[in-house]
Each structure stands twice: as C-alpha cells, then as structure tokens.
Write an enzyme that holds these catalytic residues in place. Sequence first.
Site, PDB file in Angstrom:
ATOM      1  N   LYS A  52       4.476 -28.363  42.478  1.00  0.00           N
ATOM      2  CA  LYS A  52       5.103 -27.414  43.422  1.00  0.00           C
ATOM      3  C   LYS A  52       4.702 -25.987  43.065  1.00  0.00           C
ATOM      4  O   LYS A  52       4.403 -25.167  43.937  1.00  0.00           O
ATOM      5  CB  LYS A  52       6.626 -27.544  43.380  1.00  0.00           C
ATOM      6  CG  LYS A  52       7.136 -28.774  44.098  1.00  0.00           C
ATOM      7  CD  LYS A  52       8.632 -28.718  44.289  1.00  0.00           C
ATOM      8  CE  LYS A  52       9.115 -29.971  44.995  1.00  0.00           C
ATOM      9  NZ  LYS A  52      10.583 -30.093  44.971  1.00  0.00           N
ATOM     10  N   THR A  82      25.463 -20.527  44.121  1.00  0.00           N
ATOM     11  CA  THR A  82      26.894 -20.544  44.455  1.00  0.00           C
ATOM     12  C   THR A  82      27.625 -21.404  43.427  1.00  0.00           C
ATOM     13  O   THR A  82      27.406 -22.605  43.353  1.00  0.00           O
ATOM     14  CB  THR A  82      27.076 -21.121  45.877  1.00  0.00           C
ATOM     15  OG1 THR A  82      26.290 -20.339  46.766  1.00  0.00           O
ATOM     16  CG2 THR A  82      28.530 -21.106  46.304  1.00  0.00           C
ATOM     17  N   GLU A  95      19.404 -19.703  56.094  1.00  0.00           N
ATOM     18  CA  GLU A  95      18.116 -20.327  56.343  1.00  0.00           C
ATOM     19  C   GLU A  95      17.701 -19.988  57.769  1.00  0.00           C
ATOM     20  O   GLU A  95      18.537 -19.862  58.656  1.00  0.00           O
ATOM     21  CB  GLU A  95      18.208 -21.842  56.170  1.00  0.00           C
ATOM     22  CG  GLU A  95      18.404 -22.218  54.722  1.00  0.00           C
ATOM     23  CD  GLU A  95      18.450 -23.716  54.499  1.00  0.00           C
ATOM     24  OE1 GLU A  95      17.920 -24.476  55.326  1.00  0.00           O
ATOM     25  OE2 GLU A  95      19.038 -24.131  53.491  1.00  0.00           O
ATOM     26  N   CYS A 119      25.022 -25.658  52.490  1.00  0.00           N
ATOM     27  CA  CYS A 119      26.010 -24.674  52.025  1.00  0.00           C
ATOM     28  C   CYS A 119      27.430 -24.972  52.500  1.00  0.00           C
ATOM     29  O   CYS A 119      28.298 -25.277  51.679  1.00  0.00           O
ATOM     30  CB  CYS A 119      25.586 -23.289  52.445  1.00  0.00           C
ATOM     31  SG  CYS A 119      23.917 -22.909  51.888  1.00  0.00           S
TER      32      CYS A 119
HETATM   33  C1  UGA Z   1      25.223 -20.151  55.377  1.00  0.00           C
HETATM   34  C2  UGA Z   1      25.791 -18.733  55.532  1.00  0.00           C
HETATM   35  O1  UGA Z   1      25.737 -18.345  56.895  1.00  0.00           O
HETATM   36  C3  UGA Z   1      25.005 -17.732  54.674  1.00  0.00           C
HETATM   37  O2  UGA Z   1      25.585 -16.444  54.761  1.00  0.00           O
HETATM   38  C4  UGA Z   1      25.029 -18.221  53.215  1.00  0.00           C
HETATM   39  O3  UGA Z   1      24.270 -17.370  52.363  1.00  0.00           O
HETATM   40  C5  UGA Z   1      24.427 -19.614  53.151  1.00  0.00           C
HETATM   41  O4  UGA Z   1      25.214 -20.502  53.999  1.00  0.00           O
HETATM   42  C6  UGA Z   1      24.477 -20.077  51.711  1.00  0.00           C
HETATM   43  O5  UGA Z   1      25.561 -20.292  51.181  1.00  0.00           O
HETATM   44  O6  UGA Z   1      23.414 -20.143  51.069  1.00  0.00           O
HETATM   45  P1  UGA Z   1      23.133 -21.473  56.430  1.00  0.00           P
HETATM   46  O7  UGA Z   1      23.745 -22.684  55.822  1.00  0.00           O
HETATM   47  O8  UGA Z   1      21.687 -21.197  56.220  1.00  0.00           O
HETATM   48  O9  UGA Z   1      23.901 -20.144  55.910  1.00  0.00           O
HETATM   49  O10 UGA Z   1      23.321 -21.554  58.004  1.00  0.00           O
HETATM   50  P2  UGA Z   1      24.334 -20.976  59.099  1.00  0.00           P
HETATM   51  O11 UGA Z   1      23.576 -20.161  60.053  1.00  0.00           O
HETATM   52  O12 UGA Z   1      25.518 -20.381  58.498  1.00  0.00           O
HETATM   53  O13 UGA Z   1      24.753 -22.328  59.859  1.00  0.00           O
HETATM   54  C7  UGA Z   1      25.438 -23.389  59.189  1.00  0.00           C
HETATM   55  C8  UGA Z   1      25.757 -24.504  60.136  1.00  0.00           C
HETATM   56  O14 UGA Z   1      26.776 -24.110  61.050  1.00  0.00           O
HETATM   57  C9  UGA Z   1      24.590 -24.979  61.020  1.00  0.00           C
HETATM   58  O15 UGA Z   1      24.595 -26.387  61.079  1.00  0.00           O
HETATM   59  C10 UGA Z   1      24.908 -24.401  62.380  1.00  0.00           C
HETATM   60  O16 UGA Z   1      24.366 -25.151  63.439  1.00  0.00           O
HETATM   61  C11 UGA Z   1      26.412 -24.489  62.369  1.00  0.00           C
HETATM   62  N1  UGA Z   1      27.084 -23.543  63.314  1.00  0.00           N
HETATM   63  C12 UGA Z   1      26.940 -22.200  63.165  1.00  0.00           C
HETATM   64  C13 UGA Z   1      27.906 -24.051  64.313  1.00  0.00           C
HETATM   65  O17 UGA Z   1      28.073 -25.288  64.455  1.00  0.00           O
HETATM   66  N2  UGA Z   1      28.560 -23.174  65.150  1.00  0.00           N
HETATM   67  C14 UGA Z   1      28.422 -21.836  65.024  1.00  0.00           C
HETATM   68  O18 UGA Z   1      29.053 -21.085  65.793  1.00  0.00           O
HETATM   69  C15 UGA Z   1      27.602 -21.331  64.014  1.00  0.00           C
END
Ligand code: UGA
Length: 433
Positions: free
Chosen positions: A35, A122, A156, A261
């Site tokens: 990697k 985390t 992400e 996450c």
């Molecule tokens: C999340 C947080 O948003 C970040 O701030 C944090 O740094 C990250 O976790 C982490 O702990 O590393 P991420 O998991 O990349 O980020 O994605 P999100 O955009 O938060 O979405 C998470 C999930 O929620 C996805 O499956 C998305 O489809 C879902 N989602 C999001 C919904 O079902 N409804 C919504 O209104 C928003």
Amino acid sequence: MTITIVGHGYVGLVSACVFADFGNTVYVVGHTPEKLERLKNGDPIIYEPGLKEVLEKNNKAGRLIFTTDFTEPVSKSEIVFITVGTPPKENGDADLSVVLQVAEQIGKNLSNTFTVVSCKSTVPVGTNKKIEEIINKNKGKDVQFAVASCPEFLREGSALHDTFHADRVVIGSESKQAIDTLLKIHTPITGKKIVTDLASAELIKYTSNSVLAMKISFANLISFYCEKTGANVESVLNAVGLDQRIGRIFMDPGVGYGGSCFPKDVKALISTGKRFNIDTQLLEAVDTINEEARTNLLKKILAQVKGEKIAIWGLSFKPNTDDIRFAPSVDIIKALLEKGYTLSVYDQEGMKNIKRMFGDKLIYAASSYEALQDADALVILTDWNEFKHINLNKVKQLLKNPIIFDGRNIYDMQTMKDLGFNYISTGRAPVLL
Ligand code: UGA
C-alpha cells in the site's frame, strides 16, 4: 515543521496531504508495504475527489515520505499524529488495540526533543490518558513529550475541502507547549480554534457525530409517522427546518446512515455511557431507528416485488466515495439474497468493494442502464448525482415492471406519476399506477 502521521486511511492520508501542501515535511507510517508503494506512486488507494492530484503534487515536491518504520519519522518530528482505525467491537466498544500498539511504538522511538503526540482517531474519553501512560512506560529517560487530542471532522466525499476549510480545529491538552505547536501547524486553516481539555476534546467528536446521527434518525422517525398518517415528510421537515434553532440540514430521511463513523460512534458513546452509569436510551433509540429505516424499505420491497430480479443503484454508504462500510446496501443485499432474488447492482465507485464482499452472488452491471435489463424493480440506495439526473423515460423502457423503491427520495412524486412509474419512497405517499 516535520510531522509524522501514523495511518493512511481517510483521516491519515487526507491530513498528510493537506499538511504537506502547507509546506511541511510529512512522514506517513503504515504497515502494508504494497500500500505504501502505491501511495509513493501517487495512487491514493481510496477514492476521494481531488486527493490523487494533491498526493501527486506533494510526492513530487518531496514533502511526503511513506514508510513502515517508526524510528526516523518519530525521532525527527515535532508532532506525531495517530490516525489509525478504531472499529467497533461486538459489544459496541471502540477497538483501541491498534491505537495502543501505535502508542507503544511512538514511545519507543521518541527523541529527547519535545514532541507532541496527538490523536486524531475518534477515541472514547480517557484514551489520550492511556496513550500517555503507554508512552511513559516505553520512552527513554530524558524524553519530553505531551499528548493532545485533535479530533478530525472531515466527511468522506469532501474530505479535502473539509480539511483545508475546516469550520473548527479542536485542540485538547494539558500542555501549553503542545497547544502552541498544534495551533502553529493549523495556522493556514482559517476556521475557529477551540482550545480545551483532553476529555472535552474527545467528547466533542462523539457529540458532533451523535447529534448528526440523531437528526437523521429523527427525520426517519417522522417519516414513519408520515407513512401511517398520509402526511408528506418533505413538507413537514421543510417547514420545521425553517426554524433556525432546528435547521433542515442532515434531516434527509431514507434508508438510514451508514459509513465508518456514525454507526460506530453512536454505539461507542452508548458503551461509554454504560461505563459511567448514564441512561443511554436516547442514543439507543437513534441506533434502533436507523436499523428500522433499513427494514422499513426492505418490507416495502418484499411486499411489492412480484418477480425475481431486482436492480440496485447505489452501493457506497453515500455519494462521492467507494466506501461500503456499514452501508445500507450491504444489509439490503444480504436480505434480498436470502429471499432468493437475483440482484443486478451498479455504483460509480462502490462496485469493487461490494464484489470483494459478495463475489459471484451478484450481477455487476457496467452502467446504471445495464443494471435494469430484465429487472422487475429498481431499488435506489445512494443519492449519486448520476441517478438524480438520469433519463427516466429510458429507465422505464428498460425495466420489466416500472417500479422504483427510492431509499433517498431523489425524485419528484408528480414527475414519477406523469411518467407512469409505481414509485415508493420514504415518508411520502406511494405513487401507484
Ligand atoms: C461523518 C461526519 O459528517 C464528519 O463530520 C466526521 O468527521 C466523520 O463522520 C467522521 O467521524 O470521520 P461521513 O461518515 O463521511 O462523515 O459522512 P456523512 O456525510 O456525515 O454521512 C453519513 C451517513 O448519513 C451517510 O450514509 C449519509 O447518506 C447519511 N445521511 C446524511 C442521511 O441519511 N441523511 C442526511 O440527512 C444526511
């Protein structure tokens, strides 16, 4: 500055690229030589928009050094960031084994010049104290160091943007020298800098993710009410969201949250709560409703698909990533396979990872349209732009039966009615021919 980043997942690699782009020399320590070789050659391994370009640019400038060895990086660095994974254990606890092994390696390799050891992974409250203990046990006599928590908030799919333009940088430490060093490296980031104690910094990260997960589960809970009462979830949430105390963001109902996450962090916060005898019912409900969002969609599919073949669009847990960890698609695919359906799947980026998991149990389509061939229904699980802007007339022609189950509410109901689809979404009345 010279810094070391241990780990090269989303957080590690993106942070390494961003800090290198700011002009720092960044060692990236990993444990899989092949990697690291790919990273050296400009292949970011993960799919993340823009990452390849920043990686290539900083590789070329000689600011990124990839290695399996802790000795040179740790001894030469002013800051060592820990960015390794903390996956969930069976009981919901965060698995800290890799973090603690890394702490031991760092302890053994620290030089006598002051070094900040900062955890970006985390980790539950109290972990940075454990890291400190382990380093103290393993370090040389004259070694000067301090621990600091510096949680990461990138998403992400927009990881580079979120890191370059972070809303906030949280730094928790008992050491003024560590705080000053971390403030210095984060100078180019204009977001607000929050300086606090270790435990608060650790808890800020879990609180952020759990509140966001709670908003999504709340939206899903209200969608269940809408389905029973004939209300429309979009109308309800659009109106509610206009109250600035609530907001509309992160309240999109559907098939629930996935990824590496939210599922893990809600469970870990429950686990921490139990350790401290705190009533964790609210968080447990967030988790349960998220499961129910998936079964709710599944029940609709099982009740209404009469044929044998189902097309699935969207495998990654959200758009702009190839990550399928805890993705709704994984649970839905498993359940539909168990019921004997033939599944033809498509996703712009998530196919390789799903193939690794399901092998020849699925049909892997080369395009969204190809997936529809002879399918008795279409199920949408990720809100990729490609699906939002698809030619729906063509979709209708290709499907054997014009029935769509939409786990992300991406289409307008009247349009679907006019086009002659049976359209079953979340928290909105089904459009039935
Ligand atoms: C999340 C947080 O948003 C970040 O701030 C944090 O740094 C990250 O976790 C982490 O702990 O590393 P991420 O998991 O990349 O980020 O994605 P999100 O955009 O938060 O979405 C998470 C999930 O929620 C996805 O499956 C998305 O489809 C879902 N989602 C999001 C919904 O079902 N409804 C919504 O209104 C928003």
